[in-house]
Design an enzyme around this catalytic site. Structure first.
Site, PDB file in Angstrom:
ATOM      1  N   ASP A 152       0.838  -1.194   0.000  1.00  0.00           N
ATOM      2  CA  ASP A 152       0.000   0.000   0.000  1.00  0.00           C
ATOM      3  C   ASP A 152       0.872   1.243   0.000  1.00  0.00           C
ATOM      4  O   ASP A 152       1.970   1.241   0.572  1.00  0.00           O
ATOM      5  CB  ASP A 152      -0.914   0.018   1.229  1.00  0.00           C
ATOM      6  CG  ASP A 152      -0.138   0.085   2.530  1.00  0.00           C
ATOM      7  OD1 ASP A 152       0.016   1.201   3.082  1.00  0.00           O
ATOM      8  OD2 ASP A 152       0.339  -0.963   3.000  1.00  0.00           O
ATOM      9  N   SER A 153       0.395   2.299  -0.656  1.00  0.00           N
ATOM     10  CA  SER A 153       1.067   3.602  -0.672  1.00  0.00           C
ATOM     11  C   SER A 153       2.512   3.447  -1.162  1.00  0.00           C
ATOM     12  O   SER A 153       2.737   2.929  -2.246  1.00  0.00           O
ATOM     13  CB  SER A 153       0.996   4.226   0.720  1.00  0.00           C
ATOM     14  OG  SER A 153       1.376   5.576   0.703  1.00  0.00           O
TER      15      SER A 153
END
Length: 331
Positions: A152-153
């Site tokens: 994620d991210s």
């Protein structure tokens, strides 16, 4: 469909608490301590989960990693999960609940390397650590067809950068990749960085250039290993790319999805309206996040060999929030 009341409350909390803090904090060490404590308190490890620290070794290289698994796991399938945190914060402990939930729903054992954080460890040190982790899995005998990759991210961008690097080295790539709100362009060319500066309830867009400089340490932001939107993914496995329409990294996700699709890769793009950055982190707190987790788990089960589905009770827990974009409603 209208957002849940929990989503509305979460957006307000993020905007007036977390985003304001991120906009003014100066020392990376300070934000690391706060983030670790806050995320571990808000998102405890799911029930019936097992976790243990270990070391992944590939030749002379090694990296510390957290192993996570549900009660029932397949022996041969594994999920390599890379945590987010803008490359300057976060750890396997802050994201263990997310990796653990994916393990529960897919039957895959998850492993999360503790990669080096900037500014103490600028690019390419984080990439070197996750490459060591992946090579260690290959040397341990895992078939790439039984390996799923997720993040994620910044962890999503790192996962995609790893795929590009594997292609450069001629190493076999994992079966598929699942990324949530990936940061794919450190040259900061995505229009949404400016367009969504006022609508992103989590990330302070005014500081992204400062963070980028910490991560790069003066190195080229166009390097595909750190900006995978410029990478080569020909022959890579399928991708599931989820993001929010209102976050500053929206176009990082959309541009990457377009590039991978243009290179012949199968891409499932899932853009949700007005949800926070890295939505799956909030699983079991907002129902929309739970739906994204189920979609990601379905994707992993469809493409990674050796996985298995949840029991009947788990299937009943799927939410009614199916407002995502191209992924469509669940079966």
């Amino acid at each position: 469909m209208r957002p849940s009341w929990r989503m509305l409350l979460t957006r307000v909390t993020l905007r007036f608490r977390d985003r304001r803090y991120m906009a003014r904090v100066v020392e990376p060490a300070d934000v690391r301590v706060r983030t670790d404590r806050r995320l571990m308190r808000l998102f405890p490890l799911p029930e019936n989960m097992y976790h243990q620290w270990g070391t992944l070794r590939a030749g002379e290289d090694r990296v510390e990693a957290l192993w996570i698994s549900g009660r029932k796991v397949a022996r041969r399938s594994i999920l390599l999960y890379l945590h987010g945190g803008a490359y300057v914060m976060g750890s396997p402990l802050t994201h263990r609940h997310l990796a653990g939930r994916l393990s529960q729903l897919t039957g895959m054992r998850a492993v999360m390397p503790r990669y080096g954080l900037a500014p103490e460890h600028p690019h390419p040190e984080a990439l070197a650590d996750v490459l060591t982790a992946y090579r260690a899995l290959l040397e341990a005998g895992y078939d790439p067809r039984h390996i799923g990759l997720a993040g994620d991210s910044a962890g999503g961008g790192l996962a995609l950068g790893l795929l590009h690097r594997l292609g450069e080295l001629g190493l076999p790539r994992p079966a598929c990749a699942t990324v949530f709100s990936p940061w794919t362009d450190l040259s900061l060319q995505s229009p949404s960085i400016r367009e969504n500066a006022g609508t992103d309830v989590m990330l302070p867009g005014e500081r992204i250039e400062e963070i980028r400089d910490m991560v790069l340490g003066g190195r080229d932001p166009l390097n595909p290993c750190v900006s995978p939107v410029f990478g080569d993914f020909s022959g890579a496995g399928p991708f599931y790319v989820q993001a929010s329409s209102s976050e500053i990294l929206r176009d990082d996700a959309i541009r990457f999805a377009a590039r991978a699709a243009g290179q012949g890769c199968a891409v499932t793009r899932d853009i949700w309206e007005n949800v926070p950055h890295a939505l799956p982190l909030m699983e079991r707190r907002v129902p929309e996040a739970g739906e994204v987790i189920y979609r990601a788990a379905d994707f992993l089960k469809a493409h990674v060999r050796g996985t298995f589905g949840p029991d009947r009770m788990e299937r009943r827990r799927r939410t009614r929030f199916i407002r995502g974009g191209e992924a469509g409603p669940p079966e």
